[in-house]
Design a protein around this motif. Structure first.
Motif, PDB file in Angstrom:
ATOM      1  N   LYS A 265     -18.414  39.517  -5.629  1.00 56.20           N
ATOM      2  CA  LYS A 265     -17.757  40.522  -6.467  1.00 56.20           C
ATOM      3  C   LYS A 265     -16.503  41.043  -5.762  1.00 56.20           C
ATOM      4  CE  LYS A 265     -18.389  44.766  -9.103  1.00 56.20           C
ATOM      5  NZ  LYS A 265     -17.641  44.326 -10.251  1.00 56.20           N
ATOM      6  N   TYR A 266     -15.366  40.950  -6.452  1.00 53.17           N
ATOM      7  CA  TYR A 266     -14.109  41.504  -5.953  1.00 53.17           C
ATOM      8  C   TYR A 266     -13.983  42.918  -6.496  1.00 53.17           C
ATOM      9  CZ  TYR A 266      -9.114  42.268  -5.331  1.00 53.17           C
ATOM     10  OH  TYR A 266      -7.900  42.788  -4.982  1.00 53.17           O
ATOM     11  N   THR A 267     -13.844  43.881  -5.594  1.00 51.90           N
ATOM     12  CA  THR A 267     -13.823  45.293  -5.989  1.00 51.90           C
ATOM     13  C   THR A 267     -12.425  45.890  -6.034  1.00 51.90           C
ATOM     14  OG1 THR A 267     -14.074  46.005  -3.694  1.00 51.90           O
ATOM     15  CG2 THR A 267     -16.110  45.680  -4.981  1.00 51.90           C
ATOM     16  N   GLY A 268     -11.426  45.093  -5.699  1.00 50.90           N
ATOM     17  CA  GLY A 268     -10.065  45.609  -5.694  1.00 50.90           C
ATOM     18  C   GLY A 268      -9.530  45.828  -4.297  1.00 50.90           C
TER      19      GLY A 268
ATOM     20  N   PHE B   9      -5.498  38.863 -15.900  1.00 49.87           N
ATOM     21  CA  PHE B   9      -5.765  39.828 -16.962  1.00 49.87           C
ATOM     22  C   PHE B   9      -4.604  39.693 -17.929  1.00 49.87           C
ATOM     23  CE2 PHE B   9      -5.510  43.767 -19.251  1.00 49.87           C
ATOM     24  CZ  PHE B   9      -6.828  44.088 -19.503  1.00 49.87           C
ATOM     25  N   PHE B  10      -4.909  39.194 -19.117  1.00 47.92           N
ATOM     26  CA  PHE B  10      -3.853  38.944 -20.093  1.00 47.92           C
ATOM     27  C   PHE B  10      -3.896  39.969 -21.213  1.00 47.92           C
ATOM     28  CE2 PHE B  10      -2.534  37.354 -24.227  1.00 47.92           C
ATOM     29  CZ  PHE B  10      -1.199  37.096 -23.954  1.00 47.92           C
ATOM     30  N   THR B  11      -2.723  40.434 -21.550  1.00 47.74           N
ATOM     31  CA  THR B  11      -2.507  41.179 -22.782  1.00 47.74           C
ATOM     32  C   THR B  11      -1.041  40.984 -23.138  1.00 47.74           C
ATOM     33  OG1 THR B  11      -2.627  43.325 -23.900  1.00 47.74           O
ATOM     34  CG2 THR B  11      -2.076  43.380 -21.577  1.00 47.74           C
ATOM     35  N   SER B  12      -0.786  40.710 -24.385  1.00 47.63           N
ATOM     36  CA  SER B  12       0.608  40.466 -24.781  1.00 47.63           C
ATOM     37  C   SER B  12       1.408  41.758 -24.891  1.00 47.63           C
ATOM     38  CB  SER B  12       0.667  39.694 -26.106  1.00 47.63           C
ATOM     39  OG  SER B  12       0.030  40.419 -27.118  1.00 47.63           O
ATOM     40  N   VAL B  13       0.701  42.867 -25.153  1.00 53.13           N
ATOM     41  CA  VAL B  13       1.353  44.172 -25.225  1.00 53.13           C
ATOM     42  C   VAL B  13       0.554  45.117 -24.330  1.00 53.13           C
ATOM     43  CG1 VAL B  13       2.043  46.077 -26.729  1.00 53.13           C
ATOM     44  CG2 VAL B  13       2.091  43.727 -27.606  1.00 53.13           C
TER      45      VAL B  13
ATOM     46  N   ASN C  79      -3.663  44.628 -10.787  1.00 48.98           N
ATOM     47  CA  ASN C  79      -4.783  44.300  -9.902  1.00 48.98           C
ATOM     48  C   ASN C  79      -5.202  42.840 -10.033  1.00 48.98           C
ATOM     49  OD1 ASN C  79      -4.844  46.864  -8.863  1.00 48.98           O
ATOM     50  ND2 ASN C  79      -6.535  47.552 -10.138  1.00 48.98           N
ATOM     51  N   ALA C  80      -5.291  42.346 -11.256  1.00 46.14           N
ATOM     52  CA  ALA C  80      -5.730  40.965 -11.467  1.00 46.14           C
ATOM     53  C   ALA C  80      -4.632  39.958 -11.157  1.00 46.14           C
ATOM     54  CB  ALA C  80      -6.209  40.785 -12.909  1.00 46.14           C
ATOM     55  N   ASN C  81      -3.404  40.258 -11.537  1.00 44.79           N
ATOM     56  CA  ASN C  81      -2.341  39.260 -11.471  1.00 44.79           C
ATOM     57  C   ASN C  81      -1.516  39.312 -10.193  1.00 44.79           C
ATOM     58  OD1 ASN C  81      -3.270  38.661 -13.992  1.00 44.79           O
ATOM     59  ND2 ASN C  81      -1.607  39.671 -15.057  1.00 44.79           N
ATOM     60  N   VAL C  82      -1.597  40.408  -9.455  1.00 37.19           N
ATOM     61  CA  VAL C  82      -0.822  40.523  -8.216  1.00 37.19           C
ATOM     62  C   VAL C  82      -1.734  40.809  -7.020  1.00 37.19           C
ATOM     63  CG1 VAL C  82       1.057  41.722  -7.034  1.00 37.19           C
ATOM     64  CG2 VAL C  82       1.209  41.331  -9.495  1.00 37.19           C
ATOM     65  N   LEU C  83      -2.486  41.892  -7.081  1.00 33.17           N
ATOM     66  CA  LEU C  83      -3.261  42.339  -5.934  1.00 33.17           C
ATOM     67  C   LEU C  83      -4.337  41.329  -5.519  1.00 33.17           C
ATOM     68  CD1 LEU C  83      -3.589  44.607  -3.889  1.00 33.17           C
ATOM     69  CD2 LEU C  83      -5.207  45.677  -5.468  1.00 33.17           C
ATOM     70  N   LEU C  84      -5.124  40.838  -6.448  1.00 29.32           N
ATOM     71  CA  LEU C  84      -6.157  39.852  -6.109  1.00 29.32           C
ATOM     72  C   LEU C  84      -5.528  38.630  -5.445  1.00 29.32           C
ATOM     73  CD1 LEU C  84      -8.927  38.514  -6.065  1.00 29.32           C
ATOM     74  CD2 LEU C  84      -8.581  37.881  -8.468  1.00 29.32           C
TER      75      LEU C  84
ATOM     76  N   SER D  83       5.721  39.275 -16.219  1.00 29.26           N
ATOM     77  CA  SER D  83       6.403  39.843 -15.050  1.00 29.26           C
ATOM     78  C   SER D  83       5.491  39.859 -13.838  1.00 29.26           C
ATOM     79  CB  SER D  83       6.878  41.262 -15.334  1.00 29.26           C
ATOM     80  OG  SER D  83       7.816  41.278 -16.376  1.00 29.26           O
ATOM     81  N   THR D  84       4.213  40.176 -14.042  1.00 27.28           N
ATOM     82  CA  THR D  84       3.278  40.199 -12.916  1.00 27.28           C
ATOM     83  C   THR D  84       2.977  38.788 -12.425  1.00 27.28           C
ATOM     84  OG1 THR D  84       1.295  40.256 -14.342  1.00 27.28           O
ATOM     85  CG2 THR D  84       2.224  42.380 -13.629  1.00 27.28           C
ATOM     86  N   LYS D  85       2.957  37.827 -13.327  1.00 24.49           N
ATOM     87  CA  LYS D  85       2.754  36.435 -12.898  1.00 24.49           C
ATOM     88  C   LYS D  85       3.924  35.986 -12.028  1.00 24.49           C
ATOM     89  CE  LYS D  85      -0.521  34.359 -14.208  1.00 24.49           C
ATOM     90  NZ  LYS D  85      -1.842  34.258 -13.577  1.00 24.49           N
ATOM     91  N   GLN D  86       5.134  36.380 -12.398  1.00 26.19           N
ATOM     92  CA  GLN D  86       6.325  36.054 -11.605  1.00 26.19           C
ATOM     93  C   GLN D  86       6.297  36.783 -10.262  1.00 26.19           C
ATOM     94  OE1 GLN D  86       8.620  33.791 -12.490  1.00 26.19           O
ATOM     95  NE2 GLN D  86       9.798  34.051 -10.613  1.00 26.19           N
ATOM     96  N   ALA D  87       5.865  38.033 -10.279  1.00 28.05           N
ATOM     97  CA  ALA D  87       5.777  38.804  -9.034  1.00 28.05           C
ATOM     98  C   ALA D  87       4.831  38.117  -8.051  1.00 28.05           C
ATOM     99  CB  ALA D  87       5.305  40.228  -9.324  1.00 28.05           C
ATOM    100  N   PHE D  88       3.712  37.626  -8.560  1.00 28.77           N
ATOM    101  CA  PHE D  88       2.785  36.926  -7.667  1.00 28.77           C
ATOM    102  C   PHE D  88       3.409  35.638  -7.133  1.00 28.77           C
ATOM    103  CE2 PHE D  88      -0.546  33.867  -6.684  1.00 28.77           C
ATOM    104  CZ  PHE D  88      -1.052  34.518  -5.555  1.00 28.77           C
ATOM    105  N   GLU D  89       4.168  34.937  -7.953  1.00 30.63           N
ATOM    106  CA  GLU D  89       4.819  33.718  -7.470  1.00 30.63           C
ATOM    107  C   GLU D  89       5.787  34.028  -6.328  1.00 30.63           C
ATOM    108  OE1 GLU D  89       6.413  31.031 -10.365  1.00 30.63           O
ATOM    109  OE2 GLU D  89       4.532  30.992 -11.476  1.00 30.63           O
TER     110      GLU D  89
END
Length: 147
Positions: free
Chosen positions: A50-53, A74-78, A89-94, A133-139
């Motif tokens: 379990k990943y707690t953050g 974690f996806f949401t279009s809006v 948390n899901a797209n950058v921090l993890l 934007s978060t996907k790009q930040a992680f890249e």
């Protein structure tokens, strides 16, 4: 000798299909990192973490990982004010925690998935929404760790 794979996103659509495929192979030990809830049909052949953050939640992972496959998102279009932290948390921090784990344990194989929507036109980068934007930040973070 079996390869040890650390897999994130194993409870999602792509991740669960990949997990099922890998479980049919006999050459892999799977350690799956999950965020909120375990899947209903838990396979005892998988070690679930379990990943707690925070980074400390990765401490129980076997250090002898051969490859990390990072599919979690974690996806949401809006987005909304309530989802900003979840998305980051899901797209950058993890991912950053996984990269630090890889660096600390000398794991040099890391597969990351991104999104086709990082550009809404023919340019190299023009984010469609906050999620992309978060996907790009992680890249960008991934580039830092690889160089």
């Amino acid at each position: 000798m079996k390869k040890n794979i650390l897999l994130t996103g194993a409870t999602g659509y792509i991740g669960s299909n990949l997990l099922n495929k890998l479980l049919k192979e006999t050459d892999f030990n799977i350690i799956a990192v999950y965020n909120n809830t375990l899947p209903k049909n838990i396979d005892n052949a998988v070690t679930w973490i379990k990943y707690t953050g925070d980074y400390s939640s990765l401490k129980d992972i076997d250090k002898n990982i051969d490859i990390i496959i990072h599919l979690a998102t974690f996806f949401t279009s809006v987005h909304s004010p309530e989802t900003v932290s979840k998305i980051i948390n899901a797209n950058v921090l993890l991912g950053a925690h996984l990269l630090e784990f890889a660096r600390q344990n000398k794991i040099n194989k890391f597969i990351n998935t991104s999104t086709y929507a990082q550009s809404i036109d023919n340019s190299i980068y023009n984010p469609q929404n906050f999620y992309t934007s978060t996907k790009q930040a992680f890249e960008a973070i991934l580039k830092y760790y690889t160089e």
